[in-house]
Motif scaffolding. Structure first.
Motif, PDB file in Angstrom:
ATOM      1  N   HIS A 150       0.817  -1.216   0.000  1.00 58.15           N
ATOM      2  CA  HIS A 150       0.000   0.000   0.000  1.00 58.15           C
ATOM      3  C   HIS A 150       0.854   1.271   0.000  1.00 58.15           C
ATOM      4  O   HIS A 150       0.367   2.346   0.344  1.00 58.15           O
ATOM      5  N   ARG A 151       2.117   1.117  -0.399  1.00 57.44           N
ATOM      6  CA  ARG A 151       2.971   2.283  -0.610  1.00 57.44           C
ATOM      7  C   ARG A 151       2.875   2.739  -2.058  1.00 57.44           C
ATOM      8  O   ARG A 151       2.413   2.005  -2.926  1.00 57.44           O
ATOM      9  N   TYR A 152       3.376   3.942  -2.313  1.00 59.35           N
ATOM     10  CA  TYR A 152       3.324   4.517  -3.654  1.00 59.35           C
ATOM     11  C   TYR A 152       4.692   4.355  -4.345  1.00 59.35           C
ATOM     12  O   TYR A 152       5.719   4.186  -3.668  1.00 59.35           O
ATOM     13  N   PRO A 153       4.722   4.418  -5.689  1.00 57.19           N
ATOM     14  CA  PRO A 153       5.974   4.157  -6.416  1.00 57.19           C
ATOM     15  C   PRO A 153       7.159   5.016  -5.987  1.00 57.19           C
ATOM     16  O   PRO A 153       8.304   4.557  -6.053  1.00 57.19           O
ATOM     17  N   HIS A 154       6.908   6.276  -5.554  1.00 53.33           N
ATOM     18  CA  HIS A 154       8.038   7.146  -5.220  1.00 53.33           C
ATOM     19  C   HIS A 154       8.836   6.620  -4.019  1.00 53.33           C
ATOM     20  O   HIS A 154       9.971   7.050  -3.795  1.00 53.33           O
ATOM     21  N   ALA A 155       8.254   5.703  -3.251  1.00 49.40           N
ATOM     22  CA  ALA A 155       8.924   5.168  -2.063  1.00 49.40           C
ATOM     23  C   ALA A 155       9.881   4.027  -2.398  1.00 49.40           C
ATOM     24  O   ALA A 155      10.535   3.499  -1.498  1.00 49.40           O
ATOM     25  N   PHE A 156      10.004   3.679  -3.673  1.00 51.31           N
ATOM     26  CA  PHE A 156      10.811   2.523  -4.070  1.00 51.31           C
ATOM     27  C   PHE A 156      12.005   2.954  -4.909  1.00 51.31           C
ATOM     28  O   PHE A 156      11.992   4.004  -5.557  1.00 51.31           O
ATOM     29  N   SER A 157      13.034   2.116  -4.914  1.00 51.06           N
ATOM     30  CA  SER A 157      14.198   2.352  -5.769  1.00 51.06           C
ATOM     31  C   SER A 157      13.873   1.971  -7.203  1.00 51.06           C
ATOM     32  O   SER A 157      12.823   1.381  -7.495  1.00 51.06           O
ATOM     33  N   GLY A 158      14.795   2.282  -8.116  1.00 50.26           N
ATOM     34  CA  GLY A 158      14.562   1.968  -9.523  1.00 50.26           C
ATOM     35  C   GLY A 158      14.392   0.478  -9.759  1.00 50.26           C
ATOM     36  O   GLY A 158      13.509   0.055 -10.512  1.00 50.26           O
ATOM     37  N   GLY A 159      15.221  -0.334  -9.114  1.00 48.97           N
ATOM     38  CA  GLY A 159      15.108  -1.776  -9.280  1.00 48.97           C
ATOM     39  C   GLY A 159      13.800  -2.317  -8.736  1.00 48.97           C
ATOM     40  O   GLY A 159      13.178  -3.206  -9.328  1.00 48.97           O
ATOM     41  N   GLN A 160      13.364  -1.764  -7.598  1.00 48.12           N
ATOM     42  CA  GLN A 160      12.091  -2.201  -7.024  1.00 48.12           C
ATOM     43  C   GLN A 160      10.914  -1.785  -7.911  1.00 48.12           C
ATOM     44  O   GLN A 160       9.948  -2.540  -8.069  1.00 48.12           O
ATOM     45  N   ARG A 161      10.996  -0.592  -8.500  1.00 47.74           N
ATOM     46  CA  ARG A 161       9.928  -0.155  -9.409  1.00 47.74           C
ATOM     47  C   ARG A 161       9.838  -1.090 -10.623  1.00 47.74           C
ATOM     48  O   ARG A 161       8.741  -1.408 -11.089  1.00 47.74           O
ATOM     49  N   GLN A 162      10.987  -1.508 -11.125  1.00 48.42           N
ATOM     50  CA  GLN A 162      10.952  -2.415 -12.269  1.00 48.42           C
ATOM     51  C   GLN A 162      10.356  -3.765 -11.880  1.00 48.42           C
ATOM     52  O   GLN A 162       9.658  -4.396 -12.680  1.00 48.42           O
ATOM     53  N   ARG A 163      10.580  -4.193 -10.649  1.00 46.37           N
ATOM     54  CA  ARG A 163       9.957  -5.430 -10.167  1.00 46.37           C
ATOM     55  C   ARG A 163       8.434  -5.272 -10.092  1.00 46.37           C
ATOM     56  O   ARG A 163       7.687  -6.221 -10.370  1.00 46.37           O
ATOM     57  N   ILE A 164       7.975  -4.077  -9.736  1.00 46.34           N
ATOM     58  CA  ILE A 164       6.527  -3.815  -9.731  1.00 46.34           C
ATOM     59  C   ILE A 164       5.979  -3.949 -11.154  1.00 46.34           C
ATOM     60  O   ILE A 164       4.920  -4.547 -11.385  1.00 46.34           O
ATOM     61  N   GLY A 165       6.701  -3.380 -12.116  1.00 43.12           N
ATOM     62  CA  GLY A 165       6.282  -3.478 -13.511  1.00 43.12           C
ATOM     63  C   GLY A 165       6.253  -4.921 -14.000  1.00 43.12           C
ATOM     64  O   GLY A 165       5.354  -5.315 -14.757  1.00 43.12           O
ATOM     65  N   ILE A 166       7.229  -5.718 -13.564  1.00 42.18           N
ATOM     66  CA  ILE A 166       7.262  -7.134 -13.948  1.00 42.18           C
ATOM     67  C   ILE A 166       6.081  -7.875 -13.319  1.00 42.18           C
ATOM     68  O   ILE A 166       5.423  -8.694 -13.971  1.00 42.18           O
ATOM     69  N   ALA A 167       5.795  -7.574 -12.044  1.00 42.35           N
ATOM     70  CA  ALA A 167       4.663  -8.212 -11.374  1.00 42.35           C
ATOM     71  C   ALA A 167       3.351  -7.877 -12.087  1.00 42.35           C
ATOM     72  O   ALA A 167       2.486  -8.744 -12.266  1.00 42.35           O
ATOM     73  N   ARG A 168       3.214  -6.619 -12.509  1.00 42.11           N
ATOM     74  CA  ARG A 168       1.999  -6.218 -13.243  1.00 42.11           C
ATOM     75  C   ARG A 168       1.882  -7.004 -14.551  1.00 42.11           C
ATOM     76  O   ARG A 168       0.783  -7.436 -14.931  1.00 42.11           O
ATOM     77  N   ALA A 169       3.004  -7.189 -15.241  1.00 40.70           N
ATOM     78  CA  ALA A 169       2.980  -7.923 -16.508  1.00 40.70           C
ATOM     79  C   ALA A 169       2.615  -9.394 -16.307  1.00 40.70           C
ATOM     80  O   ALA A 169       2.035 -10.024 -17.195  1.00 40.70           O
ATOM     81  N   LEU A 170       2.940  -9.944 -15.130  1.00 44.16           N
ATOM     82  CA  LEU A 170       2.680 -11.359 -14.861  1.00 44.16           C
ATOM     83  C   LEU A 170       1.285 -11.622 -14.321  1.00 44.16           C
ATOM     84  O   LEU A 170       0.882 -12.785 -14.194  1.00 44.16           O
ATOM     85  N   ALA A 171       0.537 -10.563 -13.999  1.00 47.53           N
ATOM     86  CA  ALA A 171      -0.716 -10.709 -13.264  1.00 47.53           C
ATOM     87  C   ALA A 171      -1.691 -11.664 -13.942  1.00 47.53           C
ATOM     88  O   ALA A 171      -2.376 -12.449 -13.273  1.00 47.53           O
ATOM     89  N   LEU A 172      -1.771 -11.639 -15.263  1.00 42.83           N
ATOM     90  CA  LEU A 172      -2.763 -12.435 -15.998  1.00 42.83           C
ATOM     91  C   LEU A 172      -2.178 -13.726 -16.572  1.00 42.83           C
ATOM     92  O   LEU A 172      -2.775 -14.347 -17.451  1.00 42.83           O
ATOM     93  N   LYS A 173      -0.984 -14.111 -16.082  1.00 47.08           N
ATOM     94  CA  LYS A 173      -0.302 -15.334 -16.511  1.00 47.08           C
ATOM     95  C   LYS A 173      -0.099 -15.370 -18.031  1.00 47.08           C
ATOM     96  O   LYS A 173      -0.594 -16.270 -18.723  1.00 47.08           O
ATOM     97  N   PRO A 174       0.634 -14.399 -18.565  1.00 46.52           N
ATOM     98  CA  PRO A 174       0.831 -14.347 -20.015  1.00 46.52           C
ATOM     99  C   PRO A 174       1.782 -15.439 -20.492  1.00 46.52           C
ATOM    100  O   PRO A 174       2.539 -16.021 -19.701  1.00 46.52           O
ATOM    101  N   LYS A 175       1.769 -15.674 -21.794  1.00 42.84           N
ATOM    102  CA  LYS A 175       2.720 -16.594 -22.416  1.00 42.84           C
ATOM    103  C   LYS A 175       3.909 -15.842 -23.007  1.00 42.84           C
ATOM    104  O   LYS A 175       5.014 -16.372 -23.071  1.00 42.84           O
TER     105      LYS A 175
END
Length: 328
Positions: A150-175
């Protein structure tokens, strides 16, 4: 070899140029101009080239973030090249993207849980509890602490933000996932962590990647095959080790000769660095014949009038160059 999950044939992405009082079209920028390749299920295809060659545009066009000018795109057996955007909604769970700049691609007004859960809101009718369980599962997969949901993106480092982006991409179990220079905006110390995460997720989930980068060393680490782009066209496509040990196209040879050698023992040995003269032509006005003819150290007369055909010269190796047209 596994079947092709992604098939791209003669892909073209031209952006119109308007000028004059009545804003008439006077030309077009040929950002992607006749690109063809396959990506097998479970493999990583690296797409490399210098800045401005059309790598990112190609990746976005493959996912139909743009309405393409020409060609065909088949993903998981379905042709999507000219399907209306409204009809692509059902295909979005199959294909996702990790963007280059994690700060620009995350909404600063949304919490991490809201960002990762947004695809679930759009494509599922799950309850709030089900979505939260999936969000926590995704955060575990990419190495983020659940307490930060429940934190906002500005509270994270660049690497952590990219992990958030990866998690978003994986949400729907893409191929299939297009990774558009996912490490370019990160510190060198963090780049390896993100690449290792992508490899781990690929092994665990059976993902297929198009990995776009200008970092040739990192592409060698992660890719199974490599495609080299120059001025909107793929000039060479080959298995990773074959391409790095014996590049065929003159542009690939020049590109790899510029890669620094980290081993001091090897660095002391004489190495022929290929220096390309002149500037890259404008994609709005590419040269007649071969796009690389204005800078190629091995240019021939026919290169300036006749465009080479992208063809298979040895099993699994494709090159667009007149030097190899006699090879069967």
């Amino acid at each position: 070899m596994s079947a092709a999950l992604v098939q791209v044939r003669d892909l073209k992405m031209h952006f119109p140029i308007y000028a004059g009082l009545f804003r008439r079209q006077v030309g077009s920028v040929k950002a992607v101009d006749g690109v063809s390749f396959d990506i097998m299920a479970g493999e990583t295809l690296g797409l490399v080239g210098e800045s401005g060659c059309g790598k990112s545009t190609c990746g976005r066009a493959v996912l139909r973030l743009y309405d393409i000018t020409g060609g065909s795109i088949t993903i998981d057996g379905r042709e999507i090249g000219h399907v209306p955007q409204s009809a692509l909604m059902g295909m979005r769970p199959t294909m996702q993207m990790v963007f280059q700049d994690p700060q620009a691609s995350l909404n600063p007004r949304m919490t991490v849980a809201a960002i990762i859960g947004e695809p679930l809101d759009e494509h599922t009718d799950w309850s709030k509890a089900q979505k939260l369980d999936r969000i926590y599962e995704l955060m575990d997969q990419v190495g983020l602490n659940r307490q930060f949901a429940h934190r906002y993106p500005h509270a994270f480092s660049g690497g952590q933000r990219q992990r958030i982006g990866i998690a978003r991409a994986l949400a729907l179990k893409p191929k299939f996932i297009v990774c558009d220079e996912p490490i370019a905006a990160l510190d060198v110390s963090i780049q390896a962590q993100v690449v290792n995460l992508l490899e781990t997720l690929q092994d665990e989930l059976g993902l297929t990647y198009l990995f776009i980068s200008h970092d040739l060393s990192m592409v060698r680490h992660i890719a199974d095959r490599v495609a080299v782009m120059y001025l909107g066209q793929v000039v060479e496509l080959a298995p990773r080790e074959a391409l790095y040990h014996n590049p065929l196209h003159p542009y690939t040879q020049a590109l790899l000769s510029a890669v620094p050698e980290p081993d001091p023992a090897r660095a002391q040995t004489p190495q022929s660095r290929i220096i390309l003269r002149g500037d890259v032509p404008s994609p709005a006005d590419p040269p007649k014949g071969c796009n690389f003819c204005t800078r190629c150290p091995q240019v021939m007369a026919r290169c300036k009038t006749e465009a080479p055909i992208f063809r298979e010269v040895t099993p699994g190796r494709f090159v667009a160059c007149h030097l190899y047209e006699t090879v069967n």
